[in-house]
Design an enzyme around this catalytic site. Structure first.
Site, mmCIF file in Angstrom:
data_model
loop_
_atom_site.group_PDB
_atom_site.id
_atom_site.type_symbol
_atom_site.label_atom_id
_atom_site.label_comp_id
_atom_site.label_asym_id
_atom_site.label_seq_id
_atom_site.Cartn_x
_atom_site.Cartn_y
_atom_site.Cartn_z
ATOM 1 N N HIS A 97 -75.546 -3.853 -58.433
ATOM 2 C CA HIS A 97 -75.759 -3.704 -59.877
ATOM 3 C C HIS A 97 -76.005 -2.239 -60.257
ATOM 4 O O HIS A 97 -77.155 -1.807 -60.331
ATOM 5 C CB HIS A 97 -76.975 -4.533 -60.308
ATOM 6 C CG HIS A 97 -76.778 -5.996 -60.193
ATOM 7 N ND1 HIS A 97 -76.347 -6.765 -61.233
ATOM 8 C CD2 HIS A 97 -76.962 -6.843 -59.137
ATOM 9 C CE1 HIS A 97 -76.271 -8.029 -60.848
ATOM 10 N NE2 HIS A 97 -76.629 -8.102 -59.578
ATOM 11 N N CYS B 167 -71.441 -8.187 -58.983
ATOM 12 C CA CYS B 167 -72.115 -9.343 -58.396
ATOM 13 C C CYS B 167 -71.398 -10.651 -58.752
ATOM 14 O O CYS B 167 -70.373 -10.963 -58.167
ATOM 15 C CB CYS B 167 -73.585 -9.338 -58.805
ATOM 16 S SG CYS B 167 -74.645 -10.328 -57.741
ATOM 17 N N GLU C 85 -75.754 -1.042 -63.158
ATOM 18 C CA GLU C 85 -76.255 -1.023 -64.529
ATOM 19 C C GLU C 85 -77.782 -1.062 -64.611
ATOM 20 O O GLU C 85 -78.346 -0.778 -65.670
ATOM 21 C CB GLU C 85 -75.654 -2.189 -65.328
ATOM 22 C CG GLU C 85 -76.218 -3.558 -65.031
ATOM 23 C CD GLU C 85 -75.681 -4.235 -63.776
ATOM 24 O OE1 GLU C 85 -76.060 -5.396 -63.541
ATOM 25 O OE2 GLU C 85 -74.896 -3.616 -63.025
#
Length: 188
Positions: free
Chosen positions: A171, A81, A173
């Site tokens: 994302h 991002c 994560e």
């Protein structure tokens, strides 16, 4: 020996990357100030967050030049991002670029504000189908011929690889799927 990962930790979603990489056996070292760069890591994470804030802190803290040199020398980088925005050579809707090591043109906040955030399932080349979380996400409008497009979502490029730079609009994560982080660790 565990791979040592430097995680830009000045702002944004760095803790989630640290948790995921730690679960995969990597040792994460937070990069907050120039003195944190004295011991060169094996790889680098540029997390999501607010790219303009991250850029400003990188410049003011003295971390910009060493990190740019590391990337230029081929250090593996995982950028998500805002991290993608920091790497981009060009931004179509902002003149304030940062590292300029990734030959792409990126549109900041391409899907709109926070309310434009969404989740999609899409294929990622060499990985398979995975859940992609987009939070005030950019997307890639143009790539140079040497850039490998890894994923497209809703007709826009959302993941690329160029040399040792793995850059994503989304994302990985924030979920439980570790495959992209595993791919990053294999680049080291």
């Amino acid at each position: 020996m565990a791979k040592r990962i430097g995680v830009l930790a000045v702002q944004g979603a760095f803790a989630e990357h640290e948790a995921m990489l730690g679960a995969l056996g990597a040792v994460c070292h937070e990069l907050r100030k120039a003195s944190d760069l004295e011991e060169k890591p094996d790889g680098l994470v540029l997390p999501g967050g607010e790219s303009t804030v991250q850029r400003k802190i990188l410049m003011e803290s003295g971390m910009f030049s060493p990190i740019r040199s590391w990337i230029g020398e081929g250090m593996p980088v995982l950028a998500t991002c805002a991290g993608l925005i920091l790497l981009a050579e060009h931004l179509s809707n902002d003149a304030r670029t940062c590292f300029e090591t990734l030959p792409v043109t990126v549109r900041r906040n391409a899907y709109g504000r926070q309310l434009g955030s969404f989740i999609a399932e899409a294929k990622v080349r060499h990985i398979g189908t995975m859940r992609q979380n987009f939070i005030r996400a950019p997307y890639i409008e143009q790539v140079s011929p040497e850039v490998e497009v890894l994923s497209e979502t809703e007709g826009h490029i959302t993941a690329v690889r160029y040399k040792n730079q793995l850059a994503l609009s989304f994302h990985p994560e924030v979920g439980h799927d570790t495959r992209l982080h595993e791919a990053f660790l294999r680049m080291i």
